[in-house]
Design a protein around this motif. Structure first.
Motif, PDB file in Angstrom:
ATOM      1  N   ARG A  57     -34.742  -5.110 -12.591  1.00  0.00           N
ATOM      2  CA  ARG A  57     -34.061  -6.317 -12.136  1.00  0.00           C
ATOM      3  C   ARG A  57     -35.074  -7.439 -11.964  1.00  0.00           C
ATOM      4  O   ARG A  57     -35.542  -7.717 -10.865  1.00  0.00           O
ATOM      5  N   ALA A 145     -32.865 -10.530  -7.074  1.00  0.00           N
ATOM      6  CA  ALA A 145     -34.191  -9.981  -7.397  1.00  0.00           C
ATOM      7  C   ALA A 145     -35.058  -9.811  -6.155  1.00  0.00           C
ATOM      8  O   ALA A 145     -35.003 -10.611  -5.220  1.00  0.00           O
ATOM      9  N   TRP A 187     -25.570 -10.581 -11.366  1.00  0.00           N
ATOM     10  CA  TRP A 187     -26.875 -10.474 -11.999  1.00  0.00           C
ATOM     11  C   TRP A 187     -26.777  -9.654 -13.278  1.00  0.00           C
ATOM     12  O   TRP A 187     -27.353 -10.001 -14.297  1.00  0.00           O
ATOM     13  N   GLU A 188     -26.021  -8.561 -13.252  1.00  0.00           N
ATOM     14  CA  GLU A 188     -25.923  -7.686 -14.415  1.00  0.00           C
ATOM     15  C   GLU A 188     -25.327  -8.425 -15.613  1.00  0.00           C
ATOM     16  O   GLU A 188     -25.809  -8.301 -16.742  1.00  0.00           O
ATOM     17  N   ALA A 191     -27.982 -10.966 -16.835  1.00  0.00           N
ATOM     18  CA  ALA A 191     -29.129 -10.314 -17.465  1.00  0.00           C
ATOM     19  C   ALA A 191     -28.782  -9.861 -18.882  1.00  0.00           C
ATOM     20  O   ALA A 191     -29.587 -10.004 -19.799  1.00  0.00           O
TER      21      ALA A 191
END
Length: 197
Positions: A57, A145, A187-188, A191
């Protein structure tokens, strides 16, 4: 100043700081001046898999990227301290971030005059260069993060606070900080879409 192999010359040198070097230089200096660097800007454009994120991450930290202008601090380093200072800065800036390059730039000193200065710019060809992410994208990455040096949001808050304490503003960082409360993506999701993770 005469020419040397690495372009820094002999004699005293100046070092330009745009991030933590502004408030925590960590090296000997005999003069300090607010300075303006034209042609580069401070932005969250470096992927952090160590200090403010992990391999699983990643987070984002600041880099000096092409375009715009950046207000920071220039330090004059005495000749006797130059080798030790450059070694220290290379370790501090490049050890965990191969995206940074030691560069020679010209800065305008608030006290008057222009000086050539050593600083660290980003190499856009490196994999850890995050590119031009939107405010929402930056906020979504920063929000999730955490690295060896702590949470990525703390890094951003501390940076903005220090910049303000020096009487400066950075509206792009302020916008990311404001957006942390309501990131538009997880976030996933972000990303996968922007970092290919």
């Amino acid at each position: 100043m005469t020419a040397s192999g690495d372009g820094t010359g002999s004699g005293d040198i100046w070092v330009f700081g745009y991030g933590s070097l502004m408030w925590r230089p960590g090296f000997e200096h005999i003069d300090r001046a607010d300075a303006l660097l034209r042609g580069y800007r401070r932005r969250l454009c470096v992927v952090s898999r160590h200090h403010r994120g992990t391999a699983a991450r990643p987070g984002l930290v600041m880099g000096l990227d092409r375009g715009g202008a950046c207000r920071g601090v220039a330090y004059r380093v005495p000749e006797a301290a130059v080798p030790e200072t450059l070694a220290y800065l290379d370790e501090r800036e490049i050890a965990h971030y191969p995206v940074y390059r030691r560069s020679l730039v010209t800065v305008d000193l608030k006290t008057g005059g222009r000086q050539r200065a050593v600083t660290y710019t980003v190499d856009r060809r490196e994999a850890d260069y995050a590119g031009a992410l939107s405010v929402e994208q930056q906020a979504a990455i920063v929000a999730g993060a955490h690295g060896l040096s702590g949470p990525n949001p703390d890094y951003l808050r501390q940076t903005v606070a220090h910049v303000h304490a020096m009487g400066l503003r950075d509206r792009s960082l302020e916008a990311v900080l404001a957006a942390l409360a309501t990131p538009s993506e997880t976030w996933e999701e972000l990303a996968r879409r922007t970092l290919g993770l």
